[in-house]
Scaffold this active site. Structure first.
Site, PDB file in Angstrom:
ATOM      1  N   THR A 168       0.822  -1.209   0.000  1.00  0.00           N
ATOM      2  CA  THR A 168       0.000   0.000   0.000  1.00  0.00           C
ATOM      3  C   THR A 168       0.856   1.259   0.000  1.00  0.00           C
ATOM      4  OG1 THR A 168      -1.423   1.290   1.471  1.00  0.00           O
ATOM      5  CG2 THR A 168      -0.152  -0.409   2.510  1.00  0.00           C
ATOM      6  N   ASP A 169       0.291   2.342  -0.538  1.00  0.00           N
ATOM      7  CA  ASP A 169       1.011   3.631  -0.479  1.00  0.00           C
ATOM      8  C   ASP A 169       1.139   4.136   0.961  1.00  0.00           C
ATOM      9  OD1 ASP A 169      -1.667   4.303  -0.072  1.00  0.00           O
ATOM     10  OD2 ASP A 169      -1.756   5.825  -1.654  1.00  0.00           O
ATOM     11  N   GLU A 170       0.343   3.557   1.888  1.00  0.00           N
ATOM     12  CA  GLU A 170       0.354   4.063   3.263  1.00  0.00           C
ATOM     13  C   GLU A 170       1.685   3.811   3.971  1.00  0.00           C
ATOM     14  OE1 GLU A 170      -3.325   3.538   5.408  1.00  0.00           O
ATOM     15  OE2 GLU A 170      -4.446   3.263   3.568  1.00  0.00           O
ATOM     16  N   TYR A 212      -1.784  -0.341  11.095  1.00  0.00           N
ATOM     17  CA  TYR A 212      -1.973  -1.031   9.807  1.00  0.00           C
ATOM     18  C   TYR A 212      -0.783  -0.775   8.890  1.00  0.00           C
ATOM     19  CZ  TYR A 212      -3.382  -1.497   4.908  1.00  0.00           C
ATOM     20  OH  TYR A 212      -3.402  -1.802   3.566  1.00  0.00           O
ATOM     21  N   LYS A 228       2.169  -3.314   7.407  1.00  0.00           N
ATOM     22  CA  LYS A 228       2.432  -3.520   5.972  1.00  0.00           C
ATOM     23  C   LYS A 228       3.889  -3.176   5.651  1.00  0.00           C
ATOM     24  CE  LYS A 228      -0.138  -4.568   3.138  1.00  0.00           C
ATOM     25  NZ  LYS A 228      -0.554  -5.922   2.641  1.00  0.00           N
ATOM     26  N   LEU A 232     -14.402   3.880   3.308  1.00  0.00           N
ATOM     27  CA  LEU A 232     -15.157   5.106   3.059  1.00  0.00           C
ATOM     28  C   LEU A 232     -16.254   4.963   1.988  1.00  0.00           C
ATOM     29  CD1 LEU A 232     -15.483   8.150   3.726  1.00  0.00           C
ATOM     30  CD2 LEU A 232     -14.028   8.597   1.751  1.00  0.00           C
ATOM     31  N   GLY A 275      -3.971   9.943  14.517  1.00  0.00           N
ATOM     32  CA  GLY A 275      -2.816   9.829  13.612  1.00  0.00           C
ATOM     33  C   GLY A 275      -3.194   9.873  12.137  1.00  0.00           C
TER      34      GLY A 275
END
Ligand code: NAD
Ligand code: TYD
Length: 340
Positions: free
Chosen positions: A129-131, A157, A161, A197, A282
């Protein structure tokens, strides 16, 4: 015929990926624990295909994963299996560390053991993920995440990752194990669990319920249609260079509040349903992906527009209210009690 092991194939992106590859000349093994997020209904129309097998199991289970490797001898692994919801990771981080980090390490160890005599033509693709890159300033839209951006995750999370990505990369660096990592932005489309979402807002708006928007609603995500993501994963599996990371994005940055208003507008529902609630702890402000590497090196870019696919996605949820009601019964109701 090559055998591909898909972990987490009963979840949102995994199920879409299995639909995407089902007509290919592949033997598909779907290995999934069926947590609250996994649902075999997502694969109902292909479950009887000769080239498809489902096995219920946990990627942390050494004996069972070894049995799968010994029995089916997969040459490719695509690891979708994960705990995937940031809000849940704030309430209960441990399962994220167990599945996302330890589970990935278990898969790597077993694949390495079974493949050790011959890594050629083998592929282990970690769906990331880009997170993992953290957050970006909202006032400088020229800055985006590239594959060289340092990893700086904020939520449990994204930290889990990141841990998984680091372990995967270390197996290439240390053992020349054939890894690939894709880091994608936010997906939307059919079969997404209505805690995220877009499906959450569609479901609540359809039922005239309040729509919880965190903080000021101006956090930005880059949205990509799930089929484009599936296409990117397949492109990387086929053409990607072993040991490399590929960012995947839609070049489609949108503020949360704009997403919510777009959905209300399409559903012809009033904006008075919008309710600003306490911000997520956060909460990353902005994600934006520079996907020029995958475009330049592998020729991938998104095919679909947000305007077209958000309408189709909303229609899918309207047509599948039984699916929604089925997946949100049970665990989800408990979760709602904790969260709102
Ligand atoms: P999801 O939560 O919808 O599905 C996860 C699936 O993994 C479920 O079927 C679940 O039953 C299964 N699973 C969970 N723990 C397991 C375990 N221990 N063993 C076996 N199976 C297990 O998630 P998703 O949105 O489809 O995401 C899939 C992957 O893509 C994840 O790795 C996620 O980090 C990554 N990703 C998601 C997005 C997104 O927008 N949804 C974006 C980028 C990357
Ligand atoms: P989400 O779908 O949980 O994906 P992620 O946190 O992985 O990006 O959330 C997308 C954005 O929408 C994020 O900025 C948080 C926000 N959000 C809300 O405002 N309200 C909600 O009820 C949810 C679930 C998310």
């Amino acid at each position: 015929m090559k055998t591909i092991l898909i972990t987490g194939g009963a979840g949102f992106i995994g199920a879409n990926f299995i639909h995407y590859i089902i007509e290919k000349d592949l033997n598909i093994i779907n290995f999934d624990k069926l947590t609250y997020a996994g649902n075999l209904e997502n694969l109902k129309n292909i479950e009887k295909r000769k080239n498809y097998t489902f096995i219920k199991g946990d990627i942390c289970n050494k004996e069972l994963v070894e049995h799968v490797f010994a029995t089916y001898k997969p040459e490719m692994v695509v690891n979708f299996a994960a705990e995937s919801h940031v809000d849940r990771s704030i309430h209960n981080p441990n399962i994220f560390i167990e599945t996302n980090v330890m589970g990935t390490a278990n898969l790597l160890n077993i694949a390495k053991k079974f493949w050790q005599n011959d890594f050629s033509n083998k592929r282990f693709l970690q769906v990331s993920t880009d997170e993992v890159y953290g957050t970006l300033p909202e006032n400088n839209t020229e800055i985006m995440f590239t594959e060289e951006t340092p990893l700086q995750p904020h939520s449990p999370y994204s930290a889990s990752k990141t841990g998984a990505d680091c372990v995967v990369q270390s197996y290439f660096d240390t053992f020349e194990f054939p890894t690939l990592i894709t880091r994608c932005s936010n997906n939307y489309g059919a079969y997404q669990f209505p805690e995220k979402l877009i499906p959450l807002i569609i479901h609540k708006a359809m039922n005239n319920e309040k729509l919880p928007v965190y903080g000021d609603g101006k956090n930005i995500r880059d949205w990509l249609y799930v089929e484009d993501h599936c296409d990117a994963i397949w492109t990387v599996l086929e053409k990607g260079n072993i040991g490399e990371v590929y960012n995947v994005g839609g070049n489609n940055e949108i503020q949360n509040i704009v997403i919510v208003k777009t959905i209300l507008n399409i559903l012809n529902k009033p904006e008075s349903l919008i309710t600003y609630v306490t911000d997520r702890l956060g909460h990353d402000r902005r994600y934006a992906i520079d996907a020029s590497k995958i475009k330049k090196e592998l020729g991938w870019s998104p095919k679909f527009t947000f305007e077209e696919k958000i309408r189709e996605t909303i229609q899918w949820y309207l047509n599948h209210q039984d699916w929604v009601n089925n997946v949100i019964s049970g665990d989800y109701q408990k979760w709602l009690k904790i969260n709102y």
